[in-house]
Design an enzyme around this catalytic site. Structure first.
Site, PDB file in Angstrom:
ATOM      1  N   ARG A 257      32.314  29.653  51.187  1.00 27.46           N
ATOM      2  CA  ARG A 257      33.285  29.993  50.138  1.00 27.46           C
ATOM      3  C   ARG A 257      34.594  29.234  50.325  1.00 27.46           C
ATOM      4  NH1 ARG A 257      33.282  34.417  47.141  1.00 27.46           N
ATOM      5  NH2 ARG A 257      32.075  35.654  48.610  1.00 27.46           N
TER       6      ARG A 257
ATOM      7  N   MET B  98      33.914  34.840  37.673  1.00 29.39           N
ATOM      8  CA  MET B  98      33.138  35.907  38.298  1.00 29.39           C
ATOM      9  C   MET B  98      32.843  35.682  39.776  1.00 29.39           C
ATOM     10  SD  MET B  98      33.090  37.964  35.871  1.00 29.39           S
ATOM     11  CE  MET B  98      31.934  39.235  36.361  1.00 29.39           C
ATOM     12  N   ARG B  99      33.705  34.972  40.459  1.00 33.26           N
ATOM     13  CA  ARG B  99      33.509  34.825  41.904  1.00 33.26           C
ATOM     14  C   ARG B  99      34.721  35.373  42.631  1.00 33.26           C
ATOM     15  NH1 ARG B  99      29.683  32.292  44.396  1.00 33.26           N
ATOM     16  NH2 ARG B  99      31.030  32.131  46.181  1.00 33.26           N
ATOM     17  N   ILE B 100      34.451  35.998  43.775  1.00 36.55           N
ATOM     18  CA  ILE B 100      35.558  36.472  44.607  1.00 36.55           C
ATOM     19  C   ILE B 100      36.230  35.262  45.218  1.00 36.55           C
ATOM     20  CG2 ILE B 100      36.110  37.785  46.692  1.00 36.55           C
ATOM     21  CD1 ILE B 100      33.855  39.695  45.912  1.00 36.55           C
ATOM     22  N   LEU B 101      37.560  35.250  45.206  1.00 40.28           N
ATOM     23  CA  LEU B 101      38.307  34.084  45.686  1.00 40.28           C
ATOM     24  C   LEU B 101      38.672  34.245  47.156  1.00 40.28           C
ATOM     25  CD1 LEU B 101      40.545  33.875  42.536  1.00 40.28           C
ATOM     26  CD2 LEU B 101      38.845  32.163  43.229  1.00 40.28           C
TER      27      LEU B 101
ATOM     28  N   ASN C 145      44.907  37.661  36.440  1.00 39.84           N
ATOM     29  CA  ASN C 145      43.531  38.032  36.092  1.00 39.84           C
ATOM     30  C   ASN C 145      43.542  39.127  35.037  1.00 39.84           C
ATOM     31  OD1 ASN C 145      40.659  38.147  36.353  1.00 39.84           O
ATOM     32  ND2 ASN C 145      40.852  39.966  37.656  1.00 39.84           N
TER      33      ASN C 145
ATOM     34  N   HIS D  52      41.184  42.385  33.864  1.00 40.66           N
ATOM     35  CA  HIS D  52      40.085  43.209  34.366  1.00 40.66           C
ATOM     36  C   HIS D  52      39.799  44.301  33.337  1.00 40.66           C
ATOM     37  CE1 HIS D  52      37.428  45.062  37.267  1.00 40.66           C
ATOM     38  NE2 HIS D  52      37.961  46.218  36.910  1.00 40.66           N
TER      39      HIS D  52
ATOM     40  N   SER E 225      43.319  45.759  32.050  1.00 44.89           N
ATOM     41  CA  SER E 225      44.557  45.533  32.810  1.00 44.89           C
ATOM     42  C   SER E 225      44.745  44.045  33.079  1.00 44.89           C
ATOM     43  CB  SER E 225      44.482  46.226  34.186  1.00 44.89           C
ATOM     44  OG  SER E 225      44.141  47.587  34.073  1.00 44.89           O
TER      45      SER E 225
ATOM     46  N   THR F 141      46.049  39.236  44.197  1.00 44.47           N
ATOM     47  CA  THR F 141      46.354  39.246  45.633  1.00 44.47           C
ATOM     48  C   THR F 141      45.021  39.266  46.379  1.00 44.47           C
ATOM     49  OG1 THR F 141      46.417  41.644  45.648  1.00 44.47           O
ATOM     50  CG2 THR F 141      48.523  40.516  45.290  1.00 44.47           C
TER      51      THR F 141
ATOM     52  N   GLU G 228      43.445  41.580  47.746  1.00 44.13           N
ATOM     53  CA  GLU G 228      42.572  42.724  47.505  1.00 44.13           C
ATOM     54  C   GLU G 228      41.897  42.579  46.141  1.00 44.13           C
ATOM     55  OE1 GLU G 228      42.973  47.503  46.910  1.00 44.13           O
ATOM     56  OE2 GLU G 228      44.736  46.374  47.539  1.00 44.13           O
ATOM     57  N   LEU G 229      40.588  42.699  46.102  1.00 44.96           N
ATOM     58  CA  LEU G 229      39.846  42.501  44.860  1.00 44.96           C
ATOM     59  C   LEU G 229      40.344  43.466  43.774  1.00 44.96           C
ATOM     60  CD1 LEU G 229      37.407  41.159  43.383  1.00 44.96           C
ATOM     61  CD2 LEU G 229      36.066  43.124  44.161  1.00 44.96           C
ATOM     62  N   ASP G 230      40.767  42.917  42.645  1.00 42.40           N
ATOM     63  CA  ASP G 230      41.285  43.700  41.513  1.00 42.40           C
ATOM     64  C   ASP G 230      42.406  44.640  41.956  1.00 42.40           C
ATOM     65  OD1 ASP G 230      39.399  42.473  39.850  1.00 42.40           O
ATOM     66  OD2 ASP G 230      37.889  43.997  40.300  1.00 42.40           O
TER      67      ASP G 230
END
Ligand code: GRF
Length: 217
Positions: free
Chosen positions: A68, A93-96, A110, A112, A139, A144, A146-148
């Protein structure tokens, strides 16, 4: 008139938010310039909107990278080439990776499809129905680690109907997502919205609660 702020948009799929942003720019409702659309999916349907608007497209394939971090670093460099002042995640749609998020901290936004902090992650509409909530929505937040989980700036609410399925609810939320995102991007481009010391600030004031815009323009 000052030059329009350069922005990069990242997508993975359908691209209806991208299309709404392109339309808002065309209709002079938004003074930004999309300098590139980036995707982790070369087959994303939304790329067609970028093609039609003659916007540069860059696709990155996770399979070409060992992890990643190296994948995100390649994307980061690809984005930096365009020197955007804002990076807009619109159905990416990928976690950064943490390094990516840090690099773009304060200029990474982002959307959401839930009223965060409720329902982070996937399948938000189905989960909202199963939880029996009567109000759902979308929203906009600064990203940051932390996801969403970054500071939420703006929200829009939608009533959940007894007969709703995940699809009907998603469709009503999506319509409002488009105008909500345009409002947030406009505020950012006008310098009204910033991230300072991990706090979202609007017009120089810390936002203790997200702004509720139930009928965004
Ligand atoms: C939207 O529901 C957005 O909130 C979520 O992914 C979806 C993207 O839709 N992050 P689209 O690709 O913009 O049509």
């Amino acid at each position: 008139m000052p030059a329009a702020m350069p922005v990069v948009i990242m997508i993975s799929g359908r691209g209806s938010n991208l299309r709404a942003i392109i339309d808002a720019i065309d209709n002079k409702l938004l003074a930004v310039r999309i300098v590139a659309v980036i995707s982790n999916n070369a087959k994303a349907l939304g790329l067609e909107y970028a093609r039609l608007a003659n916007i540069d497209i860059r696709c990155f394939n996770q399979g070409d990278y060992s992890d990643r971090e190296s994948f995100d670093l390649a994307i980061q460099k690809g984005i930096d080439h365009y020197a955007p002042e804002l990076v807009i995640l619109a159905g990416y749609m990928r976690i950064l990776s943490v390094a990516f998020v840090h690099h773009f901290q304060g200029r990474l936004m982002n959307i959401h499809p839930s009223l965060l902090p409720e329902f982070p992650g996937l399948h938000t509409h189905q989960r909202a129905i199963e939880a029996g909530v009567t109000t759902h929505g979308a929203s906009i937040h600064f990203v940051t680690e932390e996801l969403d989980g970054g500071p939420v700036v703006l929200q829009t609410r939608v009533d959940v109907r007894k007969i709703d399925t995940a699809e009907t609810l998603a469709a009503r939320v999506l319509v409002k997502e488009h105008s909500l995102y345009i409002t947030a991007i406009r505020w950012y481009a006008e310098g009204r919205l910033v991230l300072k010391n991990d706090n979202a600030m609007l017009d120089g004031k810390k936002l203790d609660e997200p702004i509720q815009l139930d009928n965004p323009e």
